[in-house]
Scaffold this active site. Structure first.
Site, PDB file in Angstrom:
ATOM      1  CG  ASP A 115      -4.032   7.431  -4.935  1.00 44.08           C
ATOM      2  OD1 ASP A 115      -4.977   8.136  -5.349  1.00 44.08           O
ATOM      3  OD2 ASP A 115      -2.954   7.316  -5.547  1.00 44.08           O
ATOM      4  CG  HIS A 122       0.298   4.265  -3.458  1.00 38.80           C
ATOM      5  ND1 HIS A 122       0.550   4.153  -4.793  1.00 38.80           N
ATOM      6  CD2 HIS A 122      -0.751   5.110  -3.349  1.00 38.80           C
ATOM      7  CE1 HIS A 122      -0.304   4.903  -5.478  1.00 38.80           C
ATOM      8  NE2 HIS A 122      -1.106   5.491  -4.618  1.00 38.80           N
ATOM      9  CB  CYS A 160      -0.084  -1.421  -7.986  1.00 38.83           C
ATOM     10  SG  CYS A 160       1.214  -1.275  -6.796  1.00 38.83           S
TER      11      CYS A 160
HETATM   12  N1  LIG Z   1      -0.578   0.886  -5.440  1.00 39.27           N
HETATM   13  C1  LIG Z   1       0.566   1.287  -5.928  1.00 39.27           C
HETATM   14  N2  LIG Z   1       0.601   1.912  -7.082  1.00 39.27           N
HETATM   15  N3  LIG Z   1       1.650   1.058  -5.195  1.00 39.27           N
HETATM   16  C2  LIG Z   1       2.966   1.350  -5.631  1.00 39.27           C
HETATM   17  C3  LIG Z   1       3.779   1.828  -4.496  1.00 39.27           C
HETATM   18  C4  LIG Z   1       5.182   1.956  -4.901  1.00 39.27           C
HETATM   19  C5  LIG Z   1       6.033   2.612  -3.873  1.00 39.27           C
HETATM   20  N4  LIG Z   1       5.924   4.043  -3.948  1.00 39.27           N
HETATM   21  C6  LIG Z   1       7.459   2.152  -4.119  1.00 39.27           C
HETATM   22  O1  LIG Z   1       8.125   2.800  -4.863  1.00 39.27           O
HETATM   23  O2  LIG Z   1       7.897   1.159  -3.623  1.00 39.27           O
END
Ligand SMILES: NC(=[NH2+])NCCC[C@H](N)C(=O)O
Length: 381
Positions: A208, A255, A363
């Protein structure tokens, strides 16, 4: 304006903001569970709670309550207004039509989700938009909703590239990251039971855009499994001569924009000192801001049947509109004060349900034009 985005801090002129329309449920199946493995331990332990009665096979819908969707839509429209007031041109994807059902490929069928987290399935490198190969099946055609926006940038002279699309059978996914987490005594059950398919062809390229940290002519890419490694190989070859690609080994599951963000040259927003220690030496030289630990009262209370998809660090996911102005979640005044103390102007915006929809302000946006943004070398001493 012409597509021009090399970093996450130069003055923002144009942005794509996601659409939440008709986000009615999450589909639980292998690719979804793998992707959200780190964030959904309790729902996994109590997995049957999320299975729609009567669901069969390996797919199940976890519905999203109408109230949350309406509040999310309200918040996203407010984000658009705030950005417009800051003189940023806001582009929107085509909204998901309520009558759009499933998509089918030769290898799988999946429910469709709207183009909300637009950071994930595309990335801009200078004057080029690259559509990245998704990690979650229900997101396979997500960039279709962005066609009019991307076509317009193409018309104005931008480059537009689509990375190879995976077949996405169960065997396409490298499960080693979640298997290793289970080995380390995590509470989470390993994801198992992949089903064979006539289209199995080994691990495939899946990555991604949100796994990348763009710093001018350098890009740091988080690689946690063989799927990401192939994606990173592709990026490296494709960008050769224009950008230097560096690998981060398992800085996060996928991410990294709730783990590390660049606020301006020489300054990072970093989740914790522990994360800082795991950054490569070029980045260790940069100054760092650590946000205050998130508190329970920063988040709404959800019911057991509401699927929470992010960690409590999600509000680190800010959007810079310039090297000194940052959009933050209004629910985090402590983060605002920390940034103000470091000389930033903070613009709070309401974003209540980021944990249910898997993304914060960074995001939900894709910065396409940043004024003066250039392939500079920010890593040299
Ligand atoms: N680009 C994105 N959708 N980023 C979200 C990342 C969230 C990350 N997995 C967390 O829970 O903190």
């Amino acid at each position: 304006m012409l597509l021009n985005s090399y970093d996450s801090w130069s003055p923002l002129r144009e942005v794509v903001l996601g659409s939440a329309d008709n986000y009615t449920s999450h589909e639980r199946e292998l690719s979804f569970d793998l992707f959200f493995h780190d964030e959904t331990p309790y729902s996994r332990i109590y997995y049957p709670r999320h299975v729609t009665p009567g669901a069969t096979g390996h797919r199940a819908r976890s519905p999203i309550k109408q109230q949350y969707l309406e509040e999310l839509r309200e918040d996203v429209e407010e984000m658009a207004e705030v950005l417009t007031r800051l003189s940023v041109t806001v582009h929107r994807p085509l909204p998901l039509d309520a009558t759009t059902g499933e998509v089918r490929t030769p290898a799988f069928s999946a429910a469709v989700v709207p183009p909300l987290n637009v950071r994930d399935n595309s990335i801009v490198f200078g004057d080029e938009i690259i559509e990245t190969p998704p990690l979650v099946r229900s997101r396979y055609f997500e960039t279709q909703f962005l066609k009019p926006v991307y076509a317009e940038y193409f018309r104005r002279g931008g480059r537009w590239t689509v990375m190879p699309r995976p077949l996405m059978t169960d065997a396409s996914f490298d499960l080693s990251y979640v298997a290793d987490a289970a080995d380390h005594g995590s509470l989470m059950e390993p994801i198992s039971d992949p089903q064979p398919s006539p289209y199995d062809s080994g691990f495939e390229m899946m990555i991604d855009g949100a796994q990348c940290l763009r710093l001018g002519r350098d890009v740091f890419v988080n690689v946690s499994n063989a799927n990401h490694a192939l994606g990173c190989d592709w990026l490296e070859r494709h960008l050769r001569g224009r950008f230097r690609v560096h690998r981060l080994h398992r800085l996060a599951d996928s991410h990294i924009d709730s783990t590390v963000l660049a606020l301006r040259p020489g300054l990072l927003l970093v989740r914790t000192p522990d994360v800082a220690e795991r950054l490569p030496k070029e980045l260790q030289r940069w100054d760092m801001i650590f946000p205050p630990e998130p508190e329970d009262n920063n988040f709404p209370d959800y019911d057991d049947d509401d699927l929470v998809l992010t960690s409590r660090y999600i509000d680190l996911n800010v959007l810079s509109v310039s090297p000194d102005t940052v959009l933050i979640n209004a629910a985090c005044p402590e983060l605002g004060r920390t940034l103000e103390k470091r000389g930033f102007t903070v613009v709070p915006v309401r974003h209540r349900h980021r944990r249910l929809f898997g993304g914060g302000l960074h995001c939900f946006t894709l910065d396409t034009v940043r004024e003066g943004s250039a392939p500079e070398d920010y890593l040299e001493d």
